[in-house]
Design an enzyme around this catalytic site. Structure first.
Site, PDB file in Angstrom:
ATOM      1  N   LYS A 112      36.223  45.490  41.369  1.00  0.00           N
ATOM      2  CA  LYS A 112      35.220  45.444  41.764  1.00  0.00           C
ATOM      3  C   LYS A 112      33.962  46.097  41.821  1.00  0.00           C
ATOM      4  O   LYS A 112      33.226  46.414  40.440  1.00  0.00           O
ATOM      5  CB  LYS A 112      35.639  44.869  43.156  1.00  0.00           C
ATOM      6  CG  LYS A 112      37.059  43.995  43.306  1.00  0.00           C
ATOM      7  CD  LYS A 112      37.709  42.964  44.312  1.00  0.00           C
ATOM      8  CE  LYS A 112      38.976  43.003  44.472  1.00  0.00           C
ATOM      9  NZ  LYS A 112      38.933  41.398  43.458  1.00  0.00           N
ATOM     10  N   HIS A 138      38.649  45.404  48.578  1.00  0.00           N
ATOM     11  CA  HIS A 138      36.483  45.320  48.792  1.00  0.00           C
ATOM     12  C   HIS A 138      36.241  46.380  49.497  1.00  0.00           C
ATOM     13  O   HIS A 138      35.163  46.361  49.702  1.00  0.00           O
ATOM     14  CB  HIS A 138      36.525  43.817  49.408  1.00  0.00           C
ATOM     15  CG  HIS A 138      36.858  42.963  47.954  1.00  0.00           C
ATOM     16  ND1 HIS A 138      36.205  42.475  47.122  1.00  0.00           N
ATOM     17  CD2 HIS A 138      38.208  42.275  48.427  1.00  0.00           C
ATOM     18  CE1 HIS A 138      36.548  40.942  47.015  1.00  0.00           C
ATOM     19  NE2 HIS A 138      37.806  40.838  47.406  1.00  0.00           N
ATOM     20  N   SER A 170      39.019  39.335  51.950  1.00  0.00           N
ATOM     21  CA  SER A 170      38.128  38.782  50.976  1.00  0.00           C
ATOM     22  C   SER A 170      37.608  37.522  50.813  1.00  0.00           C
ATOM     23  O   SER A 170      36.228  37.361  50.180  1.00  0.00           O
ATOM     24  CB  SER A 170      38.928  39.089  49.579  1.00  0.00           C
ATOM     25  OG  SER A 170      40.476  38.091  49.622  1.00  0.00           O
TER      26      SER A 170
END
Ligand SMILES: Cc1ncc(COP(=O)(O)O)c(C=O)c1O
Length: 393
Positions: free
Chosen positions: A241, A210, A182
């Protein structure tokens, strides 16, 4: 008079101020978008994880509103008592189809998914072999499990293999990596780690927070990207996300999911999502299937912006994803860079120790599918100006 037993906290905050590392929270005064207002200032937003712009997608908004009207605002209980609604089960079925696994269990956040799962599947006689840059939620899960923790240097599969090879063959071992890191935006050493897991009988776990919605076909993640289906026992993803809402999930075998239903503490002891969250996540999966072109736009923007930063001469590390760090080294300089960018209309958060190593402070940029070329070019021009002003370039 009683002296303040928490007085040492003020002392520590003062120390942060002295070091230039004290942060005030930036407050978003509208929607989470590519161009928006924080702290009364209009900025190009390079700090969110809203990769695909789904936080404001009309379909997600509509489904969330419809679910709220039909089902109310809360689930009223933890999943294992009275808080499993049919919409939660539908989301789990849809995610399992998406991830090509037998089953999925949804948690309140990606953090809860990682920490709750590692702590549930391991106990004190076990060993976890973990990349040094794995996310804090993995580290906390390892600590909670009371298993022995062996850390290998970032992405160094040969070092991981040496650690595993020295362990007794009968000992239970979990090999764990982030899919996308990240703070650096590089990819975990997945193929090599899967080989080691198979050679030594380790449980293989990947945190694809991610990567979901970003890598692989229709955003199925790094396991899909590397062609590793069936070789990763525990896949974690987040709904907070690219998916644009909130939550985390674990994808794997039916037995794994049933076990987590019985033993994962965030699942057992914390209330489940409101129906609107589950409905928005299901709508996001529809978008990923029906509008894969938004993922292509994300990648076009990523290539444009990353190349732009590199051409200017910034140190962007080894990033391979829409996360591109601008590494400056000193913590106070990173915070100064972030502040000056903000004053000039670009929001790129400064990140220093303990989130990254002391000499690797940076600002982190994340582009989204919804940034326009003009916005990205503007951001590059501001980076160039401020970078020269602070003698980084
Ligand atoms: C690698 C990684 N894993 C897990 C998480 C936690 O996800 P969530 O924000 O859904 O709790 C994050 C988010 O910061 C992350 O970067």
């Amino acid at each position: 008079m009683r002296s303040d037993p928490l007085g040492y906290l003020t002392t520590e905050l003062e120390a942060l101020k002295q070091q230039g590392l004290y942060r005030t929270l930036r407050v978003l005064e509208g929607e989470q978008k590519a161009h928006t207002t924080f702290d009364h200032r209009q900025v190009v937003n390079l700090s969110s994880n809203n990769y695909l712009g789904l936080t404001t997608h009309p379909l997600l908004r509509e489904r969330a509103l419809e679910a709220t009207r039909r089902l109310g605002v809360g689930s009223g209980s933890v999943r294992s008592i009275a808080g499993t609604m049919d919409i939660h089960m539908e989301l789990e079925r849809r995610l399992a189809l998406f991830k090509h696994t037998e089953a999925v269990v949804v948690f309140q956040s990606g953090f809860a998914a990682n920490a709750g799962t590692v702590a549930a599947v391991l106990s004190k006689d076990d060993v976890v072999i973990s990349d040094e840059l794995n996310h804090a939620s993995i580290i906390d899960g390892c600590r909670l499990s009371r298993a022995a923790i062996k850390v290998f240097p970032h992405k160094d599969a040969a070092a991981a293999r040496r650690i595993v090879a020295e362990l007794p063959s009968a000992q239970r071992k979990l090999l764990i990596t982030d899919g996308v890191f990240s703070m650096d935006g590089d990819l975990g050493a997945l193929p090599a780690l899967c080989d080691i897991a198979e050679e030594f009988g380790c449980i293989m776990m990947v945190d694809d927070a991610h990567a979901s919605g970003v890598f692989g076909r229709n955003g199925r993640g790094t396991i899909d990207h590397f062609g590793m289906h069936g070789r990763v026992d525990i896949q974690v993803g987040t709904l907070s996300k690219a998916i644009g809402a909130l939550g985390g999930y674990v994808a794997g075998s039916r037995a794994l999911v049933e076990f987590l239903y019985h033993r994962a503490r965030p699942f057992l002891f914390s209330t489940s999502h409101p129906p609107a969250v589950a409905a928005a996540c299901i709508a996001a999966l529809d978008v990923l299937e029906q509008e894969p072109q938004i993922i292509e736009r994300l990648w076009e923007n990523t290539r444009f912006f990353k190349t732009g930063l590199q051409t200017l001469g910034f140190n962007t590390g080894l990033s391979e994803s829409p996360i591109t760090p601008v590494i400056v080294g000193d913590g106070a300089l990173a915070m100064k860079l972030s502040d000056r960018l903000f004053q000039e209309g670009v929001f790129s958060q400064g990140i220093a120790f303990p989130t990254v190593a002391r000499d690797k402070a940076r600002v982190r940029t994340i582009v989204t599918a919804t940034h326009t070329r003009d916005e990205l070019q503007f951001a590059l021009d501001v980076f160039a100006k401020v970078g020269r002003e602070l003698s980084i370039l």
